[in-house]
Motif scaffolding. Structure first.
Motif, PDB file in Angstrom:
ATOM      1  N   ALA B 191      -0.436  18.033  30.191  1.00 22.70           N
ATOM      2  CA  ALA B 191       0.751  17.243  30.510  1.00 22.70           C
ATOM      3  C   ALA B 191       0.904  17.115  32.023  1.00 22.70           C
ATOM      4  N   SER B 194      -1.443  14.594  33.230  1.00 25.19           N
ATOM      5  CA  SER B 194      -1.091  13.238  32.818  1.00 25.19           C
ATOM      6  C   SER B 194       0.076  12.703  33.633  1.00 25.19           C
ATOM      7  N   ASN B 195       1.106  13.524  33.848  1.00 20.75           N
ATOM      8  CA  ASN B 195       2.319  13.032  34.523  1.00 20.75           C
ATOM      9  C   ASN B 195       3.117  14.244  35.011  1.00 20.75           C
ATOM     10  N   VAL B 197       5.446  14.525  37.331  1.00 22.91           N
ATOM     11  CA  VAL B 197       6.886  14.318  37.516  1.00 22.91           C
ATOM     12  C   VAL B 197       7.617  14.451  36.175  1.00 22.91           C
ATOM     13  N   ARG B 198       7.074  13.849  35.157  1.00 24.97           N
ATOM     14  CA  ARG B 198       7.681  13.935  33.832  1.00 24.97           C
ATOM     15  C   ARG B 198       7.662  15.382  33.341  1.00 24.97           C
ATOM     16  N   THR B 199       6.565  16.070  33.639  1.00 22.98           N
ATOM     17  CA  THR B 199       6.432  17.447  33.175  1.00 22.98           C
ATOM     18  C   THR B 199       7.523  18.332  33.769  1.00 22.98           C
ATOM     19  N   ARG B 200       7.810  18.131  35.057  1.00 22.90           N
ATOM     20  CA  ARG B 200       8.916  18.869  35.664  1.00 22.90           C
ATOM     21  C   ARG B 200      10.246  18.407  35.096  1.00 22.90           C
ATOM     22  N   ALA B 201      10.354  17.110  34.864  1.00 20.69           N
ATOM     23  CA  ALA B 201      11.643  16.563  34.421  1.00 20.69           C
ATOM     24  C   ALA B 201      12.032  17.065  33.032  1.00 20.69           C
ATOM     25  N   ILE B 202      11.062  17.439  32.203  1.00 22.03           N
ATOM     26  CA  ILE B 202      11.451  17.996  30.901  1.00 22.03           C
ATOM     27  C   ILE B 202      11.588  19.517  30.968  1.00 22.03           C
ATOM     28  N   GLY B 203      11.325  20.115  32.121  1.00 19.86           N
ATOM     29  CA  GLY B 203      11.661  21.521  32.292  1.00 19.86           C
ATOM     30  C   GLY B 203      10.493  22.476  32.473  1.00 19.86           C
TER      31      GLY B 203
END
Lengths: 251, 314
Positions: B191, B194-195, B197-203
């Motif tokens: 993850a 792949s992304n 920023v998204r990985t941090r954004a989901i926690g």
């Protein structure tokens, strides 16, 4: 007030000479849908970025449920229950829709130092993910690779991921941007089902969506909140009309 | 199920490797046992790099460091008369994991070109350390006087026994990586690739997961180093030369990043090509370079990606 969930005090962010966020105060009550509107370049996305922890403010503080979170990064805030969607869809394009949402579930299911069992066989991750996909109308698209979903479906998928983190507050950056009329209507309908159950900050250009969904609206112009109030108050506010709504009407 | 075709191809490939020693002996060409043993040792290194490069997006340009650490762990212990293989290889794995912890702790804070340069810099430091320590042969290296000893039931001086040991480790590592990348742990590093920023954004905080993956890859490659020094019976700092790191990287890219079979396919293809071309012309590197450019341009997902059923989920 006890029911203030997010308290933003004197937030400032400058990029060179540009004051993208100029001494912003906001208080978001638990359970409300609070829209932030403003013309292009008003600093809405910059503000959301600071609330979510992607951008560090130059000054000011952010309190979430009474706790100072100004110094926390994006992942720590997400674990505290602040979940965001992005203006430009941010998903895992090479994973299936179900994998995407299951990862969001996993992020809030304890540590991930589990090395052997396939995550795709863990019903504690997959079942909740399926349910959320179903709620968003993506139930039969679960096994499609996210990159192959239609644009609107990808937007929905991102909302599904946000919800899968069981957030206490949603930061939605233009959730209906780039959607067709039908899609955007369905998204607004879905978001209205969250009203009351979720606290939502909604940045949106689509005024129909804003006035349908928002309990309160704050208007951002050149990084400053020029007005804050109920939809009726905002509609009637002459300053807002001059700065923003009028401008839209002319265009 | 198209993925089944790839599984069958992989099983057939491994079965051919298993069948190679008796065939080579029957044809009176024992040389091939040696040749493919070398291929498989590098394939193990490539499998380990694929874990972090292919699945974790960490483009380490210093993976040969662990070949060196593993090699020197065995060589130095042997130099002092400690030839117990379990101990030697255990130290090789442990020391490699430890070095990977240090290199990873610093380099994983960066990304992109900085990550590449930092991993390269660390490996260059180790390379020059190897050159400067005269006690262990310095620039010239030193012979491994006795191979690692595992008691009488596992004799590395028997070419076939050693071959099957390498094959068994290769298969085990391919399976371990396959399990890892599909586990919760593996999903986090994929993850993050792949992304982020998204990985941090989901926690998620990707850092500790990436660091552990980096250590696992280093430890695996350390064992490849222990195997390699037993294979060559000679130890030189060249184990850690930056061109070696580049070679391992090419094996992964050539075979197909983020696939189970890719590192094995890429290693065999690259080394066969190297051997064939260098027998044919002294300018073999030119032709190899052209070939690699063509693969990168026209088979973006590597040779393994040319097989049908290209689902990149390991």
């Amino acid at each position: 007030m006890a029911d203030i969930l997010l308290d933003v005090r004197g937030l400032v962010k400058t990029f060179g000479a540009l004051r993208a966020t100029d001494n912003v105060y906001l208080d978001i009550r638990a359970g409300e849908t609070h829209a932030i509107i403003g013309p292009n370049g008003a600093g809405k996305t910059t503000l959301i970025g600071q609330l979510a922890g992607n951008i560090r403010p130059d000054a000011g503080g952010i309190h979430f449920d009474g706790e100072d979170i100004t110094g926390l990064g994006a992942s720590a805030r997400a674990r505290k229950g602040l979940a965001r969607s992005f203006q430009i869809t941010s998903i895992y394009r090479e994973f299936t829709a179900l994998d995407n949402v299951a990862l969001a579930v996993q992020a809030h299911a304890g540590h991930s130092f589990r090395f052997w069992r396939p995550a795709s066989k863990e019903s504690t991750l997959r079942d909740p993910a399926r349910t959320i996909l179903h709620d968003l109308g993506l139930g039969d698209r679960a096994d499609v690779q996210a990159a192959n979903l239609a644009h609107g479906e990808q937007r929905q998928l991102e909302i599904a991921m946000v919800l899968a983190t069981r957030p206490r507050m949603l930061l939605l950056d233009e959730p209906v941007a780039g959607m067709g009329v039908d899609e955007s209507q369905r998204m607004v309908e879905f978001l209205s089902t969250l009203k009351g159950r979720q606290t939502i900050i909604l940045v949106e250009h689509d005024m129909d969506a804003v006035f349908t969904l928002a309990d309160r609206i704050s208007v951002l112009v050149y990084g400053q909140v020029i007005a804050s109030g109920t939809p009726e108050e905002i509609r009637a506010n002459p300053e807002v009309r001059r700065a923003y709504l009028g401008e839209e009407a002319e265009a | 199920m198209l993925t089944r075709i790839r599984t069958i191809a992989l099983v057939l490939g491994l079965a051919s490797l298993a069948a190679l020693p008796p065939v080579a002996l029957a044809l009176d060409e024992p040389f091939y046992i040696d040749l493919f043993r070398r291929f498989m040792i590098f394939a193990i290194a490539a499998v380990s790099l694929n874990l972090i490069l292919g699945y974790g997006g960490m483009v380490s340009f210093g993976h040969a460091a662990y070949l060196g650490i593993g090699g020197y762990a065995v060589g130095i212990l042997a130099y002092y008369g400690i030839d117990n293989g379990f101990l030697q290889w255990g130290v090789a794995i442990g020391a490699s994991a430890l070095v990977a912890l240090v290199i990873g702790a610093v380099s994983i804070r960066t990304s992109g070109i900085y990550f590449i340069m930092i991993t390269l810099a660390f490996t260059q430091m180790l390379y020059f350390l190897g050159i400067s320590v005269e006690e262990y042969g310095g620039d010239d290296g030193m012979s491994l006087l006795t191979l690692s000893q595992f008691g009488e039931w596992l004799d590395l001086s028997d070419a076939t026994t050693f071959y099957y040991l390498v094959l068994a480790i290769l298969i085990a590592f391919m399976y371990i990586v396959h399990r890892l990348v599909n586990s919760r742990f593996g999903m986090v590093i994929r993850a993050a690739k792949s992304n982020e920023v998204r990985t941090r954004a989901i926690g998620f905080s990707p850092y500790p997961y990436k660091l552990v993956a980096f250590m696992i890859a280093g430890a695996m490659c350390g064992l490849a180093g222990a195997l390699l020094v037993n294979h060559t019976a000679y130890l030189t700092p060249d184990f850690m030369h930056w061109t070696r790191s580049g070679e391992i990287m090419f094996m992964v890219i050539l075979g197909g990043v983020g696939t189970t079979a890719g590192p094995l396919v890429g290693t065999v293809a690259l080394l066969l090509l190297e051997d064939t071309l260098s027998a044919w012309t002294t300018h073999w590197q030119l032709f190899l370079g052209i070939f690699l450019v063509l693969v990168v341009l026209f088979a973006k997902r590597g040779l393994a990606g040319l097989l049908p059923g290209g689902k990149r989920n390991g």
